[in-house]
Design a protein around this motif. Structure first.
Motif, PDB file in Angstrom:
ATOM      1  N   LEU A   1      -2.125  12.370  -2.477  1.00 11.09           N
ATOM      2  CA  LEU A   1      -3.444  11.777  -2.276  1.00 11.09           C
ATOM      3  C   LEU A   1      -4.340  12.705  -1.465  1.00 11.09           C
ATOM      4  N   SER A   2      -5.618  12.653  -1.740  1.00 10.92           N
ATOM      5  CA  SER A   2      -6.567  13.392  -0.910  1.00 10.92           C
ATOM      6  C   SER A   2      -6.664  12.732   0.452  1.00 10.92           C
TER       7      SER A   2
ATOM      8  N   ASP B   1      -8.510   9.485   0.195  1.00 11.72           N
ATOM      9  CA  ASP B   1      -7.726   8.411  -0.412  1.00 11.72           C
ATOM     10  C   ASP B   1      -6.692   7.867   0.569  1.00 11.72           C
ATOM     11  N   LYS B   2      -6.103   8.746   1.372  1.00 15.24           N
ATOM     12  CA  LYS B   2      -5.175   8.286   2.396  1.00 15.24           C
ATOM     13  C   LYS B   2      -5.885   7.366   3.388  1.00 15.24           C
TER      14      LYS B   2
ATOM     15  N   GLN C   1      -8.459   5.578   2.869  1.00 22.16           N
ATOM     16  CA  GLN C   1      -8.792   4.317   2.211  1.00 22.16           C
ATOM     17  C   GLN C   1      -7.582   3.390   2.159  1.00 22.16           C
ATOM     18  N   GLN C   2      -6.413   3.934   1.838  1.00 18.84           N
ATOM     19  CA  GLN C   2      -5.192   3.133   1.799  1.00 18.84           C
ATOM     20  C   GLN C   2      -4.868   2.561   3.184  1.00 18.84           C
TER      21      GLN C   2
ATOM     22  N   HIS D   1       0.861  -1.185   0.000  1.00 17.27           N
ATOM     23  CA  HIS D   1       0.000   0.000   0.000  1.00 17.27           C
ATOM     24  C   HIS D   1       0.900   1.239   0.000  1.00 17.27           C
TER      25      HIS D   1
ATOM     26  N   VAL E   1       1.043   5.657   0.382  1.00 19.03           N
ATOM     27  CA  VAL E   1       0.426   6.936   0.729  1.00 19.03           C
ATOM     28  C   VAL E   1       1.461   8.034   0.498  1.00 19.03           C
TER      29      VAL E   1
END
Length: 595
Positions: free
Chosen positions: A427-428, A431-432, A434-435, A421, A423
């Motif tokens: 990234l928004s 999105d962070k 989510q990762q 994964h 980050v």
């Protein structure tokens, strides 16, 4: 400061309006009347009890792991201290959570809603995020692109040094704030400073200040802070000094028992040992490796270039600082920057300087898998062999290095089935998140830049690899703090990778070793570095300066030795302040029953 006596959450009951007490009721004629009045009294007491409970808890239990000492602190601040409290828990016990619970309760009851939170600059956006994510409280911040001023919002978080500027201070003074919150309140320990005078001139009804070190040098520090929260509690400054400050130059305190009794009406202090939290240990594995021949030559070429072209006067020190940090991270980080410069992006390089950079780029391209990559793959293999759901966070400062780490993990046969994964700052926030959620669910390796070193809690992982090391100790602790915090139930393992004979090696051995940075908490480091400029850039420039000024390896070693001696002096001062705090608060009783 306002001194109005309006009820904080409208829950107080006046004694003269109360129904008859039990012994009076039993003397009345007629058992039916007595029973009826008993029922009224029981109902009144039940209402009073329910009104003095935290009613907003159900709204935040899904986002916060509420701890007993935090509930105790919020309850006491609201219902026993009338909204004038100094949160002085030891580092790591969640003072921000305690303040957030208080503000959430005030909003939940529709009691008050104009709040001004003042913090050090580097903490403002972190406070904003925590208030939104954990309490559902939306605050404007002076760092927002759309920030329209201190008269445009009811809930504001701001850097105290920005807020005290004349053009902003006038807007703040023009308002009546329901509550003023000040983080790191020990910065207000000296009366007569611009910060202190600024806060004293704000019109606020309730005050919630937070600091782990309310006394740093002298017990009068405490007087100055408390006098902003609850004016007049200790009388005048001369009365306070006469009662509690020794005549001689000893750093002690007179009448400690009396001082503690007074403090209980305004200060909440929990120590780690007072809580039921079982903090786990840190296991640190520092690994330095001899660079291969190609890596060594690249390091020497970059270092020579940096020393030749470094200049404080024309601002080159910042770009040279970055290049020197990149060369101990990976050849691809160096190559990424140098190629941009050669293509005219950000720097105009011609003549001899261009020839030097072309040489550096050629050397960087010639390097295949690096020593650090090999060692990292061994660490990740070991983590997955020893842990049921292997998880490790690999931190790097550079996107090019991040890409190279991911490529090496994917190309290695041993890591075939390990989820990877990533980050980064591109990234928004969603999105962070989510990762990180995928990392939590699937395990594997999270390769990240420092974009998650603040503001996110990842206690489900207990292994960190510092692939490259920030030169500022505070930055390292912020990384470790993502996993070493309340809620971590396993020992934390920290692996540090460094190349021998590089500036990274000197930072690791001479500076980090002297102050034992990997076993310090953020608070401990703040105390140690309190006499220094704590911004990352300033500290890192000081490190680079030691390298620039050295004409030989021996002189470089001596330069770092001098810097480490200075840090040891800072550490001794911090420990002295800590001992003084312990003496001042010796016997200080915490807990609801003692307030």
């Amino acid at each position: 400061m306002s001194t109005e006596d309006e009820s904080l959450v409208d829950v107080h009951f006046e004694l003269e309006d109360s129904p008859p007490l039990l012994d009076e009721i039993t003397t009345r004629e007629g058992s039916d009347l007595s029973q009826h009045l008993l029922n009224i009294e029981a109902n009144r007491l039940s209402i009073a009890q329910s009104q003095q409970e935290l009613q907003s808890i159900e709204e935040i239990t899904d986002t916060i792991q509420l701890l007993e000492h935090q509930l105790d602190a919020a309850h006491r601040a609201l219902f026993q201290m009338d909204g004038k409290a100094l949160f002085a828990d030891e580092v790591g016990l969640g003072k921000t959570i305690e303040v957030g619970m208080v503000l959430k309760e005030m909003v939940f009851r529709d009691a008050h809603d104009t709040f001004l939170i003042l913090t050090p600059a580097q903490l403002a956006t972190q406070w904003q995020k925590e208030m939104a994510d954990k309490f559902g409280l939306d605050f404007a911040c002076n760092y927002d692109d759309t920030f329209a001023g201190f008269d445009a919002y009811d809930k504001i978080i701001a850097s105290i040094d920005t807020a005290k500027r004349d053009r902003y201070a006038e807007e703040i003074y023009a308002r009546d704030w329901d509550a003023l919150i000040v983080d790191e309140a020990h910065y207000l320990r000296n009366s007569g400073t611009n910060r202190y005078d600024f806060v004293a001139d704000i019109d606020y009804q309730y005050a919630f200040f937070a600091t782990a070190t309310p006394v740093q040098n002298d017990v009068t520090d405490l007087y100055n802070i408390i006098n902003l929260i609850r004016p007049g509690l200790f009388g005048t400054e001369s009365e306070f000094e006469r009662r509690y400050v020794p005549d001689h130059d000893d750093s002690g305190v007179l009448n400690a028992d009396e001082l503690n009794r007074q403090l209980r009406s305004v200060m909440i202090r929990h120590k780690r040992g007072d809580t039921a939290i079982d903090f786990t240990d840190r296991q640190v594995r520092t690994k330095t490796f001899e660079p291969n021949t190609q890596e060594q030559k690249l390091y020497e070429a970059v270092t020579e270039y940096v020393k030749s072209h470094y200049s404080m006067q024309d601002g080159r020190h910042l770009v040279m600082l970055m290049l020197q940090k990149e060369v101990v991270s990976s050849p691809w980080a160096v190559l990424s920057t140098v190629e941009k410069w050669l293509n005219g992006d950000g720097r105009d390089v011609v003549g001899q300087e261009r020839e030097e950079l072309l040489k550096v780029a050629k050397q960087a391209r010639a390097i295949g898998r690096t020593t650090k990559q090999e060692k990292l793959l061994n660490i990740i293999e070991g983590v997955n062999e020893r842990m049921e759901t292997g998880r490790a966070i690999v931190f790097t400062q550079f996107h090019a290095t991040q890409d190279a780490i991911v490529d090496a993990l994917r190309a290695d046969d041993r890591q075939d089935e390990i989820p990877i994964h990533t980050v980064s700052g591109s990234l928004s926030s969603a999105d962070k998140d989510q990762q990180i959620q995928h990392f939590r669910e699937r395990g594997g390796v999270l390769v990240t830049t420092d974009s998650i070193s603040e503001g996110r809690n990842i206690q489900f992982c207990n292994v960190i690899v510092n692939y490259d090391l920030p030169w500022n100790p505070m930055s390292v602790e912020q990384r470790i703090g993502r996993i070493d915090r309340i809620g971590q139930d396993r020992d934390v393992y920290v692996y540090n990778l460094a190349l021998e004979g590089t500036i990274e090696d000197y930072v690791l051995e001479k500076l980090y070793g002297k102050i034992d940075v990997f076993h310090q908490t953020v608070g401990g480091l703040k105390e140690i570095l309190s006499e220094r400029e704590q911004s990352t850039g300033q500290f890192e420039q000081e490190v680079l300066q030691q390298m620039i000024e050295a004409d030989s390896e021996r002189e470089l070693e001596n330069n770092f030795e001098e810097m480490s001696v200075d840090l040891e002096g800072d550490m001794r001062s911090a420990k002295k302040a800590q001992r003084f705090n312990e003496e001042v608060f010796e016997g200080f009783e915490t807990g609801e029953g003692q307030a």
